[in-house]
Design a protein around this motif. Structure first.
Motif, mmCIF file in Angstrom:
data_model
loop_
_atom_site.group_PDB
_atom_site.id
_atom_site.type_symbol
_atom_site.label_atom_id
_atom_site.label_comp_id
_atom_site.label_asym_id
_atom_site.label_seq_id
_atom_site.Cartn_x
_atom_site.Cartn_y
_atom_site.Cartn_z
ATOM 1 N N LYS A 177 -37.268 5.768 2.592
ATOM 2 C CA LYS A 177 -38.440 5.201 1.907
ATOM 3 C C LYS A 177 -38.064 3.986 1.051
ATOM 4 C CE LYS A 177 -41.368 8.660 2.925
ATOM 5 N NZ LYS A 177 -41.179 8.825 4.345
ATOM 6 N N ASP A 178 -36.786 3.922 0.655
ATOM 7 C CA ASP A 178 -36.361 2.864 -0.265
ATOM 8 C C ASP A 178 -35.855 1.606 0.448
ATOM 9 O OD1 ASP A 178 -34.003 3.946 0.725
ATOM 10 O OD2 ASP A 178 -32.929 3.723 -1.172
ATOM 11 N N GLY A 179 -35.982 1.532 1.761
ATOM 12 C CA GLY A 179 -35.454 0.336 2.414
ATOM 13 C C GLY A 179 -35.762 0.260 3.892
ATOM 14 N N ARG A 180 -35.006 -0.584 4.576
ATOM 15 C CA ARG A 180 -35.177 -0.841 6.002
ATOM 16 C C ARG A 180 -33.908 -0.552 6.758
ATOM 17 N NH1 ARG A 180 -39.314 -4.590 7.638
ATOM 18 N NH2 ARG A 180 -40.558 -5.056 5.809
ATOM 19 N N LYS A 195 -38.302 -1.511 11.440
ATOM 20 C CA LYS A 195 -39.626 -1.337 10.849
ATOM 21 C C LYS A 195 -40.621 -2.351 11.414
ATOM 22 C CE LYS A 195 -41.783 -0.647 6.351
ATOM 23 N NZ LYS A 195 -41.498 -0.570 4.909
ATOM 24 N N TYR A 235 -35.589 -10.201 2.750
ATOM 25 C CA TYR A 235 -36.207 -9.033 2.142
ATOM 26 C C TYR A 235 -36.022 -9.069 0.629
ATOM 27 C CZ TYR A 235 -35.790 -7.717 7.001
ATOM 28 O OH TYR A 235 -35.858 -7.720 8.369
ATOM 29 N N HIS A 236 -36.955 -8.435 -0.078
ATOM 30 C CA HIS A 236 -36.875 -8.375 -1.537
ATOM 31 C C HIS A 236 -35.604 -7.636 -1.951
ATOM 32 C CE1 HIS A 236 -37.930 -7.434 -5.694
ATOM 33 N NE2 HIS A 236 -38.712 -8.501 -5.601
ATOM 34 N N SER A 283 -34.986 -5.548 -4.187
ATOM 35 C CA SER A 283 -35.120 -4.132 -4.512
ATOM 36 C C SER A 283 -35.132 -3.258 -3.256
ATOM 37 C CB SER A 283 -36.407 -3.896 -5.307
ATOM 38 O OG SER A 283 -37.528 -4.232 -4.510
ATOM 39 N N GLU A 284 -35.398 -3.853 -2.114
ATOM 40 C CA GLU A 284 -35.435 -3.102 -0.861
ATOM 41 C C GLU A 284 -34.015 -2.961 -0.309
ATOM 42 O OE1 GLU A 284 -38.342 -2.926 2.983
ATOM 43 O OE2 GLU A 284 -37.862 -4.891 2.183
ATOM 44 N N ARG A 285 -33.561 -1.739 -0.182
ATOM 45 C CA ARG A 285 -32.212 -1.473 0.311
ATOM 46 C C ARG A 285 -32.179 -1.705 1.821
ATOM 47 N NH1 ARG A 285 -27.734 0.354 -1.660
ATOM 48 N NH2 ARG A 285 -26.296 1.677 -0.517
ATOM 49 N N ASN A 335 -27.111 -4.423 -2.550
ATOM 50 C CA ASN A 335 -28.027 -3.350 -2.175
ATOM 51 C C ASN A 335 -28.115 -3.178 -0.658
ATOM 52 O OD1 ASN A 335 -29.758 -1.235 -2.737
ATOM 53 N ND2 ASN A 335 -31.567 -2.536 -2.947
#
Length: 188
Positions: A10-13, A62, A90-91, A93-95, A119
Motif C-alpha cells: 500500500k505504501d508504494g509501487r 501499477k 514518483y513522489h 513519499s512513495e516507496r 526510499n
C-alpha cells in the motif's frame, strides 16, 4: 516476490527492471510489411563496426507502463542513472520496490546505498530465476515489433525505433497482438 505481485504494498509501487540483450547493428531475419514481389533483402554478411548498446528497461506494474533507456554500457553507473530517472517519476513519499536479477551491477555498493537513501527497496530474484521478473515477457514483443525483419543503419535509428515502440506500447497495452506475444514468454 510472489507476494509483491499478488498483494502489492500500500505504501508504494512495484517496478520490474532488467536489461535487454546487447543491441548490435545487424540485419535481423523476420517478417515485415513488404511490397509484393519486391521485398527488401537482408545482406548475407555484415560487420559489427558500430559496437553494441544495451536497453535498460522498467515496467511499473501499477500503471502497466514500460520505460526504457538505451545505454552504451550496463555498468553500475548506468543502472544508478536509470534508477534515478525512475525515482524522479514518483513522489518521494512513495516507496519503490524494484525487482531485478542478481547481475553484479545491481548489487554494487553505490546502488544499494542510493536505494537506502531514496526510499527504494531492491528485491532480487533468486539465482538463475530471472524468469520470475515480470518484465521478461515484454522483451518478446519488443524483439518482434522492433528487431524482427529489420536492418537499422545505426544505433540512433535503432534507439529511435525502440523509443517509438515503447510510446506505442504504453498507449496500446491491451492490443491483441501485443498480448499474444507477451503470453509466449512464461513468467510468474
Amino acid at each position: 516476490m510472489q507476494s509483491l505481485y499478488n498483494n502489492p504494498p500500500k505504501d508504494g509501487r512495484v517496478i520490474c527492471l532488467d536489461e535487454f540483450e546487447p543491441l548490435s547493428i545487424q540485419p535481423f531475419a523476420g517478417r515485415g510489411w513488404f511490397v509484393k514481389r519486391k521485398p527488401s533483402r537482408l545482406p548475407a554478411t555484415y560487420h559489427r563496426t558500430h559496437g553494441v548498446r544495451h536497453l535498460l528497461a522498467a515496467l511499473d506494474l501499477k500503471s502497466d507502463k514500460l520505460y526504457g533507456h538505451v545505454s552504451n554500457s550496463k555498468k553500475h553507473q548506468d543502472i544508478l542513472r536509470f534508477l534515478k530517472v525512475l525515482r524522479r517519476r514518483y513522489h518521494r513519499s512513495e516507496r519503490l520496490y524494484i525487482i531485478l536479477d542478481n547481475f553484479s551491477p545491481h548489487k554494487h555498493e553505490r546502488v544499494r546505498n542510493w536505494a537506502v537513501e531514496n526510499n527504494v527497496e531492491l528485491v532480487y530474484t533468486p539465482t538463475h530465476a530471472s524468469w520470475l521478473n515480470r518484465i521478461e515477457c515484454h522483451f518478446g514483443p519488443l524483439r518482434k515489433f522492433v528487431l524482427s525483419g529489420s536492418n537499422y543503419e545505426n544505433h540512433k535509428a535503432l534507439g529511435d525505433a525502440i523509443r517509438a515502440y515503447i510510446r506505442w506500447r504504453n498507449k496500446h497495452r491491451r492490443n491483441a497482438s501485443l498480448l499474444r506475444e507477451q503470453k509466449k514468454i512464461k513468467v510468474v
